[in-house]
Design an enzyme around this catalytic site. Structure first.
Site, PDB file in Angstrom:
ATOM      1  N   GLU A  91      83.039  25.102  57.364  1.00  0.00           N
ATOM      2  CA  GLU A  91      82.131  24.410  57.863  1.00  0.00           C
ATOM      3  C   GLU A  91      83.560  23.167  58.297  1.00  0.00           C
ATOM      4  O   GLU A  91      83.280  22.823  59.231  1.00  0.00           O
ATOM      5  CB  GLU A  91      81.027  23.779  56.976  1.00  0.00           C
ATOM      6  CG  GLU A  91      80.619  22.518  57.481  1.00  0.00           C
ATOM      7  CD  GLU A  91      80.417  21.873  57.269  1.00  0.00           C
ATOM      8  OE1 GLU A  91      80.949  20.486  56.952  1.00  0.00           O
ATOM      9  OE2 GLU A  91      79.802  22.334  55.436  1.00  0.00           O
ATOM     10  N   HIS A  92      84.393  22.918  57.675  1.00  0.00           N
ATOM     11  CA  HIS A  92      84.845  21.682  57.773  1.00  0.00           C
ATOM     12  C   HIS A  92      86.046  22.208  58.960  1.00  0.00           C
ATOM     13  O   HIS A  92      86.472  21.422  59.555  1.00  0.00           O
ATOM     14  CB  HIS A  92      85.751  21.552  56.285  1.00  0.00           C
ATOM     15  CG  HIS A  92      84.775  20.266  55.432  1.00  0.00           C
ATOM     16  ND1 HIS A  92      85.362  19.250  54.549  1.00  0.00           N
ATOM     17  CD2 HIS A  92      83.925  20.583  54.800  1.00  0.00           C
ATOM     18  CE1 HIS A  92      84.583  18.928  54.110  1.00  0.00           C
ATOM     19  NE2 HIS A  92      83.414  19.656  54.370  1.00  0.00           N
ATOM     20  N   GLU A 115      86.996  16.212  46.519  1.00  0.00           N
ATOM     21  CA  GLU A 115      85.974  16.626  46.530  1.00  0.00           C
ATOM     22  C   GLU A 115      85.240  17.115  45.299  1.00  0.00           C
ATOM     23  O   GLU A 115      84.611  16.039  45.467  1.00  0.00           O
ATOM     24  CB  GLU A 115      85.475  16.732  48.203  1.00  0.00           C
ATOM     25  CG  GLU A 115      84.110  16.736  48.235  1.00  0.00           C
ATOM     26  CD  GLU A 115      83.656  17.161  50.064  1.00  0.00           C
ATOM     27  OE1 GLU A 115      82.088  18.017  49.474  1.00  0.00           O
ATOM     28  OE2 GLU A 115      84.302  17.794  50.307  1.00  0.00           O
ATOM     29  N   HIS A 151      81.339  25.932  52.965  1.00  0.00           N
ATOM     30  CA  HIS A 151      81.700  24.566  53.300  1.00  0.00           C
ATOM     31  C   HIS A 151      82.982  24.516  53.869  1.00  0.00           C
ATOM     32  O   HIS A 151      83.016  24.052  54.485  1.00  0.00           O
ATOM     33  CB  HIS A 151      81.147  23.946  51.452  1.00  0.00           C
ATOM     34  CG  HIS A 151      82.130  23.056  51.556  1.00  0.00           C
ATOM     35  ND1 HIS A 151      83.315  22.390  51.336  1.00  0.00           N
ATOM     36  CD2 HIS A 151      81.026  21.997  52.013  1.00  0.00           C
ATOM     37  CE1 HIS A 151      83.131  21.256  50.913  1.00  0.00           C
ATOM     38  NE2 HIS A 151      81.948  20.619  51.843  1.00  0.00           N
TER      39      HIS A 151
END
Length: 434
Positions: free
Chosen positions: A69-70, A141, A66
């Site tokens: 991906e960012h 987040e 993840h």
């Protein structure tokens, strides 16, 4: 060279090709449409934390896929989302347990946007400052997710069901785990998983298939590269790690999820068939046209958010059902009683027919969404099946298949339940117990 495949039953055409570097390319032409959609995805998700590459076993922190991906949107000459937006495209990305995908939609300048997509995903640019900045964003987040009842409910169930699987850990990782991520970590994972032979490109729209093929071939590395060997830990035992999870949070009514893990599902068309059998079985058991749902809804025990599904990830498979209810334990017991009844009496043939038609209708409606087409093609390719063959496989499923799924995949001893209670109700129950 691209091969053309026709699907007469759903009036779809798919062009399929494979570049010399191993990248699989899929194009679904939609003549006369203005919008185009492109997906560029890698067979790499949050569960791929341990792998062997270049002769060495590598352990990576939870949440790395993840995080990567960012960070891939950061380029030396700007941010890819900003550049695509300036070029008229709407871009985004997602990481699941199994794959990471980058996608955009546009009306104009499709070729330019496709080149940009292939470029930024394939050419990483990580700096210590950029990684540190992203760490702060993702940490926030993660902390926000911990205050989300649905998030806590789901991962409470995953921790209860599974003893070893990486599925126990949130896709975003934890605040502690992402502290360990460095630029070197990201480069290492990109080198292992973001290689053409581990990726797929899918385009839907009014485009020439050969044009897509040529752009991809000129934009990406020309040679085959090593693929990693993955390790998802010890095989899961049949019984859950814990039978129950509960927590009190700010909800108006209790919400619950229950699940039952089952044997891992192999890749290929057998997987598609089992996924469809699972979807049909759970609709018959607890779908909105089932006797169980009608009875529970009439009694005020469930609402329209009550649902059930069969989910498959790397090395694991499980059924899951739940929703908002004032009596979660009673609903859980009612579901188990309905499973026992269906095992004894068998599924109703008329209901099975209706559910099959509804599932087929939902699949056909999904073909109106370019995003859904791309997502289905890419994810099914990584699992070695053809999602466009859904109608044929669906028509072959019988009541015996449903009965076998009930017997093998909904065993009460292998179930766990997760419940989020309202704070006031939890306090009241504790006072009554005292």
């Amino acid at each position: 060279m691209m091969n053309r495949k026709e699907y007469a039953q759903i009036d779809e055409t798919l062009y399929i090709g494979r570049l010399s570097n191993g990248l699989s390319v899929f194009v679904s032409p939609k003549n006369g449409y203005h919008k185009c959609c492109a997906f560029f995805a890698t067979d790499y998700g949050s569960m791929d934390t341990r792998f062997k590459f270049s002769g060495n076993w590598i352990e990576t922190p939870d949440g790395t896929a993840h995080f990567l991906e960012h960070k891939l949107f950061d380029m030396e000459d700007g941010n890819a989302i900003t550049l695509l937006s300036e070029n008229g495209a709407s871009a985004n990305a997602f990481t699941s347990t199994d794959i990471t995908a980058y996608h955009f939609e546009c009306i104009d300048k499709f070729q330019e946007n496709l080149k940009m997509l292939l470029r930024f995903v394939s050419a990483p640019h990580f700096t210590p400052e950029g990684v540190e900045k992203e760490r702060g964003i993702i940490s926030q987040e993660i902390l926000m997710d911990k205050d989300d009842p649905d998030y806590c409910l789901y991962y409470g169930l995953m921790e209860s069901l599974f003893s070893h699987s990486p599925l126990r850990v949130p896709i975003t990782g934890t605040v502690e785990s992402i502290e360990e991520i460095t630029p070197e970590t990201l480069y290492k994972c990109h080198n292992a998983f973001y290689v053409p032979s581990n990726m797929a490109l899918c385009v839907v729209g009014d485009v020439e298939p050969t044009e897509v093929f040529d752009i991809a071939e000129s934009a990406l590395a020309a040679k085959m590269m090593e693929l990693p060997e993955r390790d998802y830990g010890l095989r899961e035992p049949p019984r859950p790690a814990a039978s129950r999870f509960s927590k009190d949070m700010d909800v108006s009514l209790p919400i619950f999820l229950a699940g039952c893990k089952t044997d891992p599902v192999p890749c290929g068309q057998e997987r598609l068939r089992l996924e469809l059998v699972g979807a049909l079985t759970l609709d018959i058991l607890a779908g909105h046209s089932s006797p169980l749902y009608f009875r529970l809804y009439k009694q005020g025990l469930v609402s329209s958010d009550f649902s059930a599904s069969f989910d498959v990830s790397s090395g694991v498979a499980y059924t899951i059902f739940g929703g908002e209810t004032r009596e979660p334990e009673r609903v859980f017991d009612e579901v188990n009683e309905e499973i026992a009844r269906l095992l004894k009496e068998g599924p109703d043939t008329e209901l099975l027919s209706r559910v099959k038609k509804a599932l087929l209708g939902g699949f056909i409606r999904s073909l109106n969404s370019f995003d859904a087409i791309c997502g289905n093609i890419v994810s099914s390719y990584f699992q070695r099946y053809d999602s466009f063959e859904t109608p044929e496989i669906l028509s072959s499923i019988t009541g015996s298949d449903v009965a076998q799924f009930l017997q093998n995949s909904l065993i009460s001893d292998n179930m766990a339940i997760s419940v989020i209670y309202p704070k006031s109700q939890q306090l009241k129950e504790e006072e009554e117990t005292f």
